[in-house]
Enzyme design. Structure first.
Site, PDB file in Angstrom:
ATOM      1  N   ASN A   1     -10.626   2.588   3.417  1.00 29.10           N
ATOM      2  CA  ASN A   1     -11.380   1.686   2.531  1.00 29.10           C
ATOM      3  C   ASN A   1     -12.852   2.100   2.367  1.00 29.10           C
ATOM      4  O   ASN A   1     -13.524   1.625   1.445  1.00 29.10           O
ATOM      5  CB  ASN A   1     -11.287   0.229   2.995  1.00 29.10           C
ATOM      6  CG  ASN A   1      -9.929  -0.410   2.764  1.00 29.10           C
ATOM      7  OD1 ASN A   1      -9.490  -1.263   3.530  1.00 29.10           O
ATOM      8  ND2 ASN A   1      -9.226  -0.005   1.706  1.00 29.10           N
TER       9      ASN A   1
ATOM     10  N   ASP B   1      -3.484  -8.204   1.489  1.00 30.24           N
ATOM     11  CA  ASP B   1      -3.739  -7.389   0.297  1.00 30.24           C
ATOM     12  C   ASP B   1      -3.691  -8.236  -0.979  1.00 30.24           C
ATOM     13  O   ASP B   1      -2.984  -9.244  -1.030  1.00 30.24           O
ATOM     14  CB  ASP B   1      -2.695  -6.260   0.240  1.00 30.24           C
ATOM     15  CG  ASP B   1      -3.131  -5.122  -0.661  1.00 30.24           C
ATOM     16  OD1 ASP B   1      -4.312  -5.082  -1.071  1.00 30.24           O
ATOM     17  OD2 ASP B   1      -2.282  -4.252  -0.968  1.00 30.24           O
TER      18      ASP B   1
HETATM   19  C1  IPE Z   1      -4.596  -2.020   3.050  1.00 24.75           C
HETATM   20  O1  IPE Z   1      -4.797  -2.356   1.727  1.00 24.75           O
HETATM   21  C2  IPE Z   1      -5.831  -2.292   3.838  1.00 24.75           C
HETATM   22  C3  IPE Z   1      -6.201  -3.694   3.991  1.00 24.75           C
HETATM   23  C4  IPE Z   1      -5.513  -4.726   3.592  1.00 24.75           C
HETATM   24  C5  IPE Z   1      -7.443  -3.918   4.681  1.00 24.75           C
HETATM   25  P1  IPE Z   1      -5.240  -1.286   0.629  1.00 24.75           P
HETATM   26  O2  IPE Z   1      -5.340  -2.038  -0.633  1.00 24.75           O
HETATM   27  O3  IPE Z   1      -6.435  -0.558   1.089  1.00 24.75           O
HETATM   28  O4  IPE Z   1      -4.017  -0.282   0.639  1.00 24.75           O
HETATM   29  P2  IPE Z   1      -3.432   0.657  -0.505  1.00 24.75           P
HETATM   30  O5  IPE Z   1      -4.569   1.462  -1.031  1.00 24.75           O
HETATM   31  O6  IPE Z   1      -2.852  -0.244  -1.552  1.00 24.75           O
HETATM   32  O7  IPE Z   1      -2.376   1.467   0.167  1.00 24.75           O
HETATM   33  C1  IPE Z   2      -7.302  -6.315   0.381  1.00 25.40           C
HETATM   34  O1  IPE Z   2      -7.465  -6.562  -0.957  1.00 25.40           O
HETATM   35  C2  IPE Z   2      -8.604  -6.356   1.142  1.00 25.40           C
HETATM   36  C3  IPE Z   2      -9.139  -5.037   1.492  1.00 25.40           C
HETATM   37  C4  IPE Z   2      -8.509  -3.900   1.382  1.00 25.40           C
HETATM   38  C5  IPE Z   2     -10.495  -5.017   2.016  1.00 25.40           C
HETATM   39  P1  IPE Z   2      -7.747  -5.397  -1.996  1.00 25.40           P
HETATM   40  O2  IPE Z   2      -9.210  -5.270  -2.183  1.00 25.40           O
HETATM   41  O3  IPE Z   2      -7.039  -4.153  -1.607  1.00 25.40           O
HETATM   42  O4  IPE Z   2      -7.082  -6.008  -3.313  1.00 25.40           O
HETATM   43  P2  IPE Z   2      -6.281  -5.226  -4.425  1.00 25.40           P
HETATM   44  O5  IPE Z   2      -5.187  -4.458  -3.749  1.00 25.40           O
HETATM   45  O6  IPE Z   2      -7.252  -4.323  -5.116  1.00 25.40           O
HETATM   46  O7  IPE Z   2      -5.751  -6.298  -5.319  1.00 25.40           O
HETATM   47 MG    MG Z   3      -5.194  -3.410  -2.007  1.00 27.57          MG
END
Ligand code: IPE
Ligand code: IPE
Ligand code: MG
Length: 225
Positions: free
Chosen positions: A59, A11
């Site tokens: 997502n 993340d």
């Molecule tokens: C969890 O991260 C999913 C992945 C890393 C693929 P998110 O960024 O989607 O999760 P939330 O929304 O912060 O809970």
């Molecule tokens: C994790 O990074 C990757 C996916 C969920 C695909 P994020 O895209 O959630 O990054 P932040 O949380 O917005 O920084």
């Molecule tokens: Mg995230």
């Protein structure tokens, strides 16, 4: 002790890009590079299974631009890394609702799974994955077979029944939640949280996580020694 199975909630890609005033997709690209590095740290450390959360069932809510960019990145990753994965003995597998992905991507995934079948290091990529969804699909399989519901029977219906439960789950970027990752399999996993954003996750942070894990006493419900 080194974990046999490490799982990572990768993340912080978006925030990494934002802090550089770059598009979110650039963060995802840097995230893919981080995965390559970390896979090598894992192999060197003697870890045999690595599961990474790449795209959740939630997502899909993101913008069309981000979702299609992520899918393209995946497709490109598969194409550009296939040869290297085979050479490095990596067995590539996908868990999650793969039927949600485009036919083309499904085919690319199936081909890579087939090509890398013999690898002795397993990389599981969670794609359109949700822990609740996995449990519901497993339960539906059991019900359809008219089988008795037991923990063993349900475990056998999960997406990677041959893979041991994760010993350690790392989440980067400072969020303290599981976001629907490996709900069934994580019953006795240890967790490690770090504020470091995924694209910045390097060897120092990896070593810290493994060191922290090595000091944990896993009682699995038993008494303190
Ligand atoms: C969890 O991260 C999913 C992945 C890393 C693929 P998110 O960024 O989607 O999760 P939330 O929304 O912060 O809970
Ligand atoms: C994790 O990074 C990757 C996916 C969920 C695909 P994020 O895209 O959630 O990054 P932040 O949380 O917005 O920084
Ligand atoms: Mg995230």
């Amino acid at each position: 002790m080194v974990p046999d199975h490490l799982a990572i909630i990768m993340d912080g890609n978006g925030r990494w890009a934002k802090s550089r005033r770059r598009p979110r997709l650039m963060g995802h690209r840097a995230g893919a590079d981080a995965l390559d590095r970390v896979m090598h740290y894992c192999k060197d450390a003697g870890i045999r299974y690595l599961t990474v959360y790449a795209f959740s069932t939630e997502n899909w809510k993101r913008s069309d631009e981000e979702v299609s960019g992520l899918m393209k990145l995946l497709s490109r990753y598969i194409k550009s890394k296939a040869k290297r994965l085979v050479e490095d003995g990596v067995r590539f597998r996908v868990i999650g609702r793969r039927a949600d992905l485009s036919e083309k991507l499904q085919k690319e995934i199936a081909d890579l799974e087939e090509k890398t079948r013999e690898g002795d290091f397993t990389l599981l990529v969670a794609l359109s994955y949700g822990g609740r969804d996995e449990i519901v699909r497993a339960a539906a399989k059991l019900a359809a077979a008219g089988a008795k519901f037991t923990e063993e029977a349900l475990s056998a219906c999960m997406d990677a029944p041959d893979v041991p439960d994760p010993d350690l789950i790392i989440r980067t970027s400072g969020e303290l939640r599981t976001s629907n990752f490996l709900l069934w399999e994580s019953a006795y996993s240890e967790y490690y949280f770090t504020d470091v954003l995924w694209p910045d996750f390097g060897k120092d942070e990896f070593d810290k996580a493994i060191e922290s894990y090595s000091k944990r006493e896993r009682r699995m419900g038993g008494r303190l020694k």
